[in-house]
Motif scaffolding. Structure first.
Motif, PDB file in Angstrom:
ATOM      1  N   THR A 113       0.840  -1.194   0.000  1.00 60.55           N
ATOM      2  CA  THR A 113       0.000   0.000   0.000  1.00 60.55           C
ATOM      3  C   THR A 113       0.877   1.246   0.000  1.00 60.55           C
ATOM      4  O   THR A 113       2.070   1.183   0.331  1.00 60.55           O
ATOM      5  N   PRO A 114       0.316   2.411  -0.372  1.00 59.96           N
ATOM      6  CA  PRO A 114       1.114   3.647  -0.349  1.00 59.96           C
ATOM      7  C   PRO A 114       1.733   3.927   1.016  1.00 59.96           C
ATOM      8  O   PRO A 114       2.869   4.408   1.097  1.00 59.96           O
ATOM      9  N   GLU A 115       1.017   3.627   2.095  1.00 60.79           N
ATOM     10  CA  GLU A 115       1.551   3.870   3.434  1.00 60.79           C
ATOM     11  C   GLU A 115       2.740   2.955   3.715  1.00 60.79           C
ATOM     12  O   GLU A 115       3.744   3.379   4.296  1.00 60.79           O
ATOM     13  N   GLU A 116       2.623   1.671   3.290  1.00 57.53           N
ATOM     14  CA  GLU A 116       3.730   0.737   3.494  1.00 57.53           C
ATOM     15  C   GLU A 116       4.945   1.152   2.676  1.00 57.53           C
ATOM     16  O   GLU A 116       6.085   1.072   3.147  1.00 57.53           O
ATOM     17  N   THR A 117       4.719   1.621   1.447  1.00 59.82           N
ATOM     18  CA  THR A 117       5.822   2.074   0.608  1.00 59.82           C
ATOM     19  C   THR A 117       6.515   3.280   1.234  1.00 59.82           C
ATOM     20  O   THR A 117       7.757   3.370   1.258  1.00 59.82           O
ATOM     21  N   LYS A 118       5.737   4.225   1.757  1.00 63.86           N
ATOM     22  CA  LYS A 118       6.299   5.416   2.389  1.00 63.86           C
ATOM     23  C   LYS A 118       7.114   5.050   3.624  1.00 63.86           C
ATOM     24  O   LYS A 118       8.227   5.567   3.836  1.00 63.86           O
ATOM     25  N   ALA A 119       6.583   4.148   4.455  1.00 62.45           N
ATOM     26  CA  ALA A 119       7.297   3.746   5.670  1.00 62.45           C
ATOM     27  C   ALA A 119       8.602   3.034   5.328  1.00 62.45           C
ATOM     28  O   ALA A 119       9.637   3.256   5.977  1.00 62.45           O
ATOM     29  N   GLN A 120       8.574   2.192   4.300  1.00 61.47           N
ATOM     30  CA  GLN A 120       9.791   1.486   3.905  1.00 61.47           C
ATOM     31  C   GLN A 120      10.840   2.456   3.382  1.00 61.47           C
ATOM     32  O   GLN A 120      12.035   2.344   3.698  1.00 61.47           O
ATOM     33  N   LEU A 121      10.406   3.453   2.590  1.00 60.37           N
ATOM     34  CA  LEU A 121      11.337   4.441   2.050  1.00 60.37           C
ATOM     35  C   LEU A 121      11.980   5.246   3.176  1.00 60.37           C
ATOM     36  O   LEU A 121      13.185   5.522   3.165  1.00 60.37           O
ATOM     37  N   GLU A 160      20.392   4.794   5.790  1.00 54.97           N
ATOM     38  CA  GLU A 160      21.483   5.299   4.949  1.00 54.97           C
ATOM     39  C   GLU A 160      22.138   6.522   5.569  1.00 54.97           C
ATOM     40  O   GLU A 160      23.374   6.650   5.583  1.00 54.97           O
ATOM     41  N   LEU A 161      21.313   7.453   6.111  1.00 50.89           N
ATOM     42  CA  LEU A 161      21.871   8.651   6.730  1.00 50.89           C
ATOM     43  C   LEU A 161      22.681   8.307   7.975  1.00 50.89           C
ATOM     44  O   LEU A 161      23.762   8.861   8.203  1.00 50.89           O
ATOM     45  N   ILE A 162      22.153   7.394   8.800  1.00 52.73           N
ATOM     46  CA  ILE A 162      22.879   6.993  10.009  1.00 52.73           C
ATOM     47  C   ILE A 162      24.218   6.356   9.644  1.00 52.73           C
ATOM     48  O   ILE A 162      25.255   6.642  10.258  1.00 52.73           O
ATOM     49  N   ARG A 163      24.200   5.517   8.616  1.00 53.12           N
ATOM     50  CA  ARG A 163      25.438   4.867   8.197  1.00 53.12           C
ATOM     51  C   ARG A 163      26.458   5.895   7.712  1.00 53.12           C
ATOM     52  O   ARG A 163      27.650   5.814   8.034  1.00 53.12           O
ATOM     53  N   GLU A 164      26.020   6.889   6.931  1.00 53.59           N
ATOM     54  CA  GLU A 164      26.945   7.905   6.427  1.00 53.59           C
ATOM     55  C   GLU A 164      27.533   8.731   7.561  1.00 53.59           C
ATOM     56  O   GLU A 164      28.735   9.029   7.581  1.00 53.59           O
ATOM     57  N   VAL A 165      26.693   9.106   8.536  1.00 59.35           N
ATOM     58  CA  VAL A 165      27.182   9.916   9.664  1.00 59.35           C
ATOM     59  C   VAL A 165      28.194   9.128  10.488  1.00 59.35           C
ATOM     60  O   VAL A 165      29.256   9.644  10.856  1.00 59.35           O
TER      61      VAL A 165
END
Length: 423
Positions: A232-240, A247-252
């Motif tokens: 569903t759109p909500e599941e897609t948004k949560a996964q993104l 990704e941000l945590i890994r880069e920091v």
């Protein structure tokens, strides 16, 4: 006149299917295919070179198989042996040295109460009966050639109109194709292809009208994989969001770790920082070290020997103070420095020894190499007697090893501090 062979015009897969339905030869090797079928004939195994296996099916012709089609090759028993039942032997724990949990083969007449002899591909294997946990009889099953009048015919069949008997006793079914008397006899096997048979290979009165059916194997069906419902759109948004956050945590974290590593490396390389005893030295101790270092440059041997002994007793804290005199003009002073570095046994002194590998004095170079063999063990070729070019090359390899060692020590230090902080 050259002898003729039967030319099989059947496509590869069709010929395999057709040949598998024919009666087995009295003595022939067997190829077991991955689709469950098998072929009997004279086998030429070229899987190691060309990746192909050639099966000569009596006088009918030959089949060329790819290695990917073959499950296994089963060699027939040598002439003179009586081919008995095919069995599967399950080995007990006491016979693990045979290298398998079970073995398949034909029972040889050489078997007795104390041992079981199996004919297997490549030869025979002898198994003590005490090591056998279970024996299972295997049956060779081939799809039959059925009669057209059979009311329970398989769903996939080929109807045939003629039966041809060969001079070797084998029988072939198919639909006879009209040809001239001087041409080979041709037998059409439904949509699978045509067999061309030289007339000399056909028995007298060997061509007869006889209705029949050839049963074909069932087509394998690919398993149906159930399709998942689209998110569903909500599941897609949560996964993104979760992926972006990770990704941000890994880069920091990677950036912070890199910065910490660079700082730690700089500290390890600094000439007067990073030594464990440095922060606990008093002013009097520092003055004592500096005085002893100055004595190393004295002309009198007694002064130098006494200073060298004192510096060695003070431990690794003296290493940063030795670097300025490691390049002293007096050869005997530079030799004393390398002896102190060697005897202290602290890997952080390896840098002083590396810089002396191309010293103008051969004794200094030799002492420096002695120190490195214990402080920074490596298989880097070096001798004090090498020419200057070879010495410089070895010196660069030692410098690269030193940098890698320092970075590894800095990394361990940073990770240790992170682990302590996270507790």
């Amino acid at each position: 006149m050259k002898s003729q062979r039967i030319v099989l015009i059947l496509p590869g897969a069709a010929l395999i299917a057709w040949a598998a339905f024919q009666p087995s030869c009295a003595w022939a090797d067997t190829v077991h295919l991955k689709n469950g079928r098998k072929l009997d004939g004279k086998i030429t195994d070229n899987r190691g070179s060309s990746g192909l296996v050639i099966v000569e099916v009596g006088e009918v012709g030959r089949v060329t198989l790819k290695a990917a089609q073959i499950e296994r090759i089963e060699a027939s028993m040598p002439p003179g042996d009586v081919k008995k039942e095919r069995v599967s032997i399950t080995l007990g724990r006491s016979s693990e040295y045979y290298g398998a949990k079970s073995i398949e083969g034909h029972v040889s007449p050489e078997s007795d109460e104390s041992k079981l002899v199996l004919a297997v591909p490549g030869g025979k294997i002898e198994i003590p009966t005490s090591g056998i946990a279970k024996t299972t009889k295997l049956e060779d099953k081939l799809p039959p050639i059925v009669n057209a009048s059979d009311p329970a015919l398989p769903a996939r069949t080929i109807k045939t109109t003629h039966l041809i008997t060969l001079t070797n006793g084998r029988k072939l079914q198919g639909n006879l194709v009209k040809t001239a008397d001087w041409e080979p006899v041709k037998l059409q096997v439904g949509p699978m292809g045509t067999i061309s048979i030289p007339r000399k290979n056909i028995a007298a009165d060997g061509i007869k009208e006889s209705e029949g059916m050839i049963a074909l194997p069932e087509e394998s069906k690919a398993p149906v994989t159930p399709q998942k419902a689209p998110p569903t759109p909500e599941e897609t948004k949560a996964q993104l969001k979760a992926e972006l956050r990770d990704e941000l945590i890994r880069e920091v974290l990677e950036k912070l770790l890199e910065e910490k590593l660079e700082q730690a490396v700089d500290l390890q390389k600094a000439p007067t920082v990073g030594f464990e005893n440095q922060n606990v030295l008093s002013n009097d101790q520092i003055l004592e070290i500096q005085d002893a270092v100055r004595e190393l440059s004295r002309q009198r041997a007694q002064n130098r020997v006494r200073a060298e002994r004192r510096l060695g007793d003070m431990g690794s804290a003296v290493l940063p103070y030795l670097e300025p005199v490691a390049h002293h003009p007096f050869d005997l002073t530079r030799r004393a420095v390398q002896r102190i570095v060697r005897d202290l046994g602290d890997w952080r002194g390896a840098r002083i020894a590396i810089e002396a590998l191309n010293d103008s004095d051969g004794w200094v170079r030799d002492l420096a190499h002695e120190a490195l063999k214990s402080l920074l063990p490596a298989s880097i070729p070096y001798s004090a007697n090498f020419n200057e070019g070879a010495r410089l090359k070895s010196q660069e390899e030692y410098r690269a090893l030193w940098d890698a060692t320092v970075r590894a020590a800095a990394r361990d230090s940073v990770l240790s501090k992170i682990a302590m902080t996270s507790r």
